[in-house]
Design a protein around this motif. Structure first.
Motif: not given
Length: 135
Positions: A22-49
């Protein structure tokens, strides 16, 4: 946040190189997204428009909980005057909270909608989420 606010799902498409890595830029992006989702995931999971309001400062998702509407305001553009205005909110606000810090925020009804008093600096550089519970 943008896609979730419009009722869509986002697919993170990551593939290996010819060497099977897996290319390092992809790993870096996934880590950044995962870190944000760990804190803020409730704003995404189970929500609607959210209703299609023009929000110059960011996006909004929502869900119903115990007869209340929970709004998740993902703020990209932090207000320099410390006042975030959310148009169209007419219900009684039970509470507004910064998800990152768990800090309660003061609110008031303004001429253009709900006004949320925010700290001088944006807590999260990508997007700061404010959870608003409306009766």
């Amino acid at each position: 946040m943008d896609i979730a606010s419009k009722g869509g799902n986002y697919l993170l498409n990551v593939g290996p190189t010819a060497e099977g890595e897996i290319p390092q830029p992809s790993i870096d992006a996934l880590k950044a997204i995962g870190g944000w989702m760990k804190t803020n995931g409730e704003a995404i999971y189970g929500t609607k428009a959210s209703p299609p309001l023009p929000l110059a400062w960011g996006r909004c998702t929502q869900k119903m909980e115990g007869g209340n509407t929970i709004l998740y305001l993902s703020v990209f553009e932090w207000p320099v005057d410390g006042k975030l205005t959310v148009p169209g909110i007419k219900g009684k606000v039970r509470r507004a909270t910064l998800i990152t810090w768990g800090k309660k925020l003061d609110t008031e009804n303004g001429a253009d909608g709900l006004v949320i008093h925010v700290p001088p600096t944006m807590p999260d550089a990508l997007a700061t989420v404010i959870k608003v519970e409306v009766k």
